[in-house]
Enzyme design. Structure first.
Site, short mmCIF file in Angstrom:
data_model
loop_
_atom_site.label_atom_id
_atom_site.label_comp_id
_atom_site.label_asym_id
_atom_site.label_seq_id
_atom_site.Cartn_x
_atom_site.Cartn_y
_atom_site.Cartn_z
N ASP A 1 -0.14 -0.72 -4.95
CA ASP A 1 -1.40 -0.23 -5.51
C ASP A 1 -1.26 1.13 -6.19
OD1 ASP A 1 -1.01 1.21 -3.17
OD2 ASP A 1 -3.09 1.05 -2.50
N ASN A 2 -0.17 1.82 -5.94
CA ASN A 2 0.12 3.10 -6.62
C ASN A 2 1.52 3.52 -6.18
OD1 ASN A 2 -2.39 3.97 -4.41
ND2 ASN A 2 -0.33 4.73 -4.00
N HIS B 1 1.48 2.40 4.13
CA HIS B 1 0.54 3.53 4.15
C HIS B 1 0.56 4.20 5.53
CE1 HIS B 1 -3.31 5.67 3.87
NE2 HIS B 1 -3.41 5.31 2.59
N LYS C 1 -6.64 -5.22 3.23
CA LYS C 1 -7.38 -4.00 2.88
C LYS C 1 -8.29 -4.23 1.68
CE LYS C 1 -6.41 0.77 1.36
NZ LYS C 1 -5.38 1.82 1.34
N CYS D 1 -5.55 4.45 -4.07
CA CYS D 1 -5.84 3.09 -3.59
C CYS D 1 -7.06 2.44 -4.23
CB CYS D 1 -6.04 3.13 -2.08
SG CYS D 1 -4.67 3.84 -1.14
N ASP E 1 0.84 -1.20 0.00
CA ASP E 1 0.00 0.00 0.00
C ASP E 1 0.88 1.25 0.00
OD1 ASP E 1 -2.21 1.61 0.14
OD2 ASP E 1 -2.96 0.83 2.03
N ASP E 2 0.88 1.98 -1.11
CA ASP E 2 1.68 3.20 -1.26
C ASP E 2 3.18 2.93 -1.24
OD1 ASP E 2 -0.81 4.38 -1.18
OD2 ASP E 2 -0.41 5.67 0.54
N LYS F 1 2.19 9.51 -5.43
CA LYS F 1 0.80 9.08 -5.30
C LYS F 1 -0.17 10.21 -5.63
CE LYS F 1 -2.49 7.59 -1.73
NZ LYS F 1 -2.63 7.17 -0.32
N HIS G 1 -11.15 -1.69 0.69
CA HIS G 1 -11.25 -0.33 0.17
C HIS G 1 -12.04 -0.24 -1.14
CE1 HIS G 1 -9.14 3.87 -0.07
NE2 HIS G 1 -10.42 3.94 0.26
#
Length: 471
Positions: A311-312, A239, A155, A101, A61-62, A327, A157
């Site tokens: 995810d990014n 994250h 996660k 995300c 995540d991130d 991001k 989301h």
């Protein structure tokens, strides 16, 4: 709420040649190189056969493009993920389906542009008004129909209860959080809601979240039967908030601020550091290593396709060099991500691929490998990479398309069209300028026009963004 049945705790610098390989550029002279295991350009092994693979898709995540030591981080050491890359294929031109995300998750789960669904227009989902409609075909629902056991741990989301849930979108089981962020110990979201669930029932476990997810993933792998399986393992690391294992005092301060009504407490704008970020990423690496060890000890390693991605792009403390942006931006730093694939039964290790690909391509690929057909009612925007990865075919020739509020981007070959928040159209040759500094818009106006037209033609088939309320 249930009590957790277990309280068991879980317990390189890169040379210039590897940095060049990460970028897809030529390596420097041998005298300038440091000792390392060389990578070879990717080649398929078409003479091999194997049964339908188990699929372990691990999403960070991130995590920024160069946050792994195998991608050029100067201070973060990630030996387990580096080993995964040595055992499989490392991709240097892999992209997320969007710059934040939840739209990226929409693109992976549906294989379609986020803008084809109302929930995908939220960038990211921040309230209970949007989500992935339960009737929409997903990677999980299609593989489940083809005989797979499906699970999502971590996660989600893609929408909140009572209307949205992984178990309503094709996953047989779910353990994790619904929202975009939570405090790593208390499991409180930004509004003070408790956000750790098993299925659709709150589950109480106040240990460090990465530990909890790792333990649950290992337990899940140890209970698999004879059916092929899909496990989406979605960590929240790294994250924000910037909480490493053991930072319970810092967590308590964030919880105090959440309960006092601070809606931005989880953003942790006054917290974090390069050292804290290093701790979080290295902890993620150890956790992935533990999951991979469980896969190996269970005798499932050879027949399991493992994909690791972010995810990014990263933000704040992330190492993005030489990319620009982060991001939420459609510059390379916002969407280009580290990505690794390993499948011992079908893919040789120690390889590197410079072929551009992104999240919806993996949806199409995994469906093909799993013997599942896309739904005719919801055609995919991604293209299967199975021919390229397994049969030695040329990679699919197509444009990569992105759209977020205020920005647009399209990649065709090495050329990238980008309109940023300045409203101006830019053109970059990524083969020679991955940092997006040499704007060729005035030099190649015809190419710019063709790419802009291609972007607009795709955009015309997507849902429009809802008008923002006047503030």
């Amino acid at each position: 709420m249930s009590s957790s049945p277990s309280r068991r705790a879980f317990g390189g610098l890169l040379g210039s040649a590897a940095t060049a390989a990460a970028l897809g550029t030529a390596a420097p002279p041998a005298a300038a190189q440091t000792a390392q295991t060389p990578e070879t350009p990717f080649r398929a092994a078409p003479d091999r056969t194997a049964r339908r693979p188990n699929i372990l898709f691990v999403l960070a995540d991130d995590l920024g493009w160069a946050d792994l030591s195998s991608y050029g981080s100067p201070h973060i050491r990630t030996p387990h993920l580096d080993r995964l890359a040595r055992q499989g294929v490392r991709f240097t031109q892999a992209y997320a389906g969007s710059a934040t995300c939840s739209p990226t998750r929409f693109s992976l789960y549906t294989g379609r542009y986020p803008g084809r669904t109302e929930g995908g227009l939220a960038e990211p989902i921040a309230d209970r008004s949007a989500g992935l409609a339960p009737g929409h075909p997903t990677l999980a629902s299609l593989l489940r129909d083809a005989g797979y056991d499906t699970a999502l741990i971590g996660k989600w989301h893609c929408g909140y209860l009572p209307d949205y849930s992984p178990t309503r979108s094709g996953w047989d089981s779910f353990f994790g959080n619904f929202g975009g962020a939570l405090d790593y110990y208390s499991k409180l979201g930004s509004g003070g809601e408790y956000d750790l669930y098993e299925g659709e029932v709150a589950y109480r476990d106040l240990r460090y979240y990465t530990r909890v997810l790792t333990e649950r993933a290992i337990r899940h792998l140890r209970t698999r039967g004879s059916r092929p399986w899909l496990l989406n393992l979605n960590f929240t690391t790294p994250h924000w908030p910037w909480i490493a294992d053991g930072d319970e005092t810092e967590s308590a301060e964030i919880v105090r601020r959440i309960k006092a009504g601070d809606p931005r407490a989880l953003w942790h704008a006054d917290g974090g550091s390069l050292e804290k970020y290093r701790e979080m990423v290295e902890d993620l690496d150890r956790s992935v290593g533990q999951v991979l060890a469980a896969l190996r000890s269970g005798g499932q390693e050879r027949d399991t396709l493992v994909v690791f991605a972010s995810d990014n792009g990263g933000e704040r403390w992330s190492h993005q060099w030489p990319l620009s942006g982060e991001k939420a931006s459609l510059q390379e730093g916002g969407i280009r991500v580290p990505q690794i694939a390993r499948w011992p039964a079908r893919l040789d290790g120690g390889q590197v691929s410079h072929v551009p690909l992104y999240s919806p391509d993996w949806t199409a690929t995994l469906l093909e490998l799993g013997g599942a057909r896309p739904a005719a009612s919801h055609p995919l925007d991604g293209h299967s990479l199975a021919g390229y990865l397994l049969r030695g075919e040329d990679p699919p020739a197509r444009d990569l398309f992105w759209r977020v509020r205020g920005e647009r981007a399209l990649r065709r070959g090495d050329w990238k069209y980008h309109r940023g928040k300045d409203g101006a159209d830019h053109l970059f040759d990524l083969a020679h300028d991955p940092r997006e500094q040499a704007d060729k818009a005035s030099v190649r106006p015809g190419l710019l026009a063709r790419l802009r037209t291609a972007w607009e033609e795709t955009d015309a088939g997507l849902l429009p963004y809802p008008a923002r309320a006047a503030g």
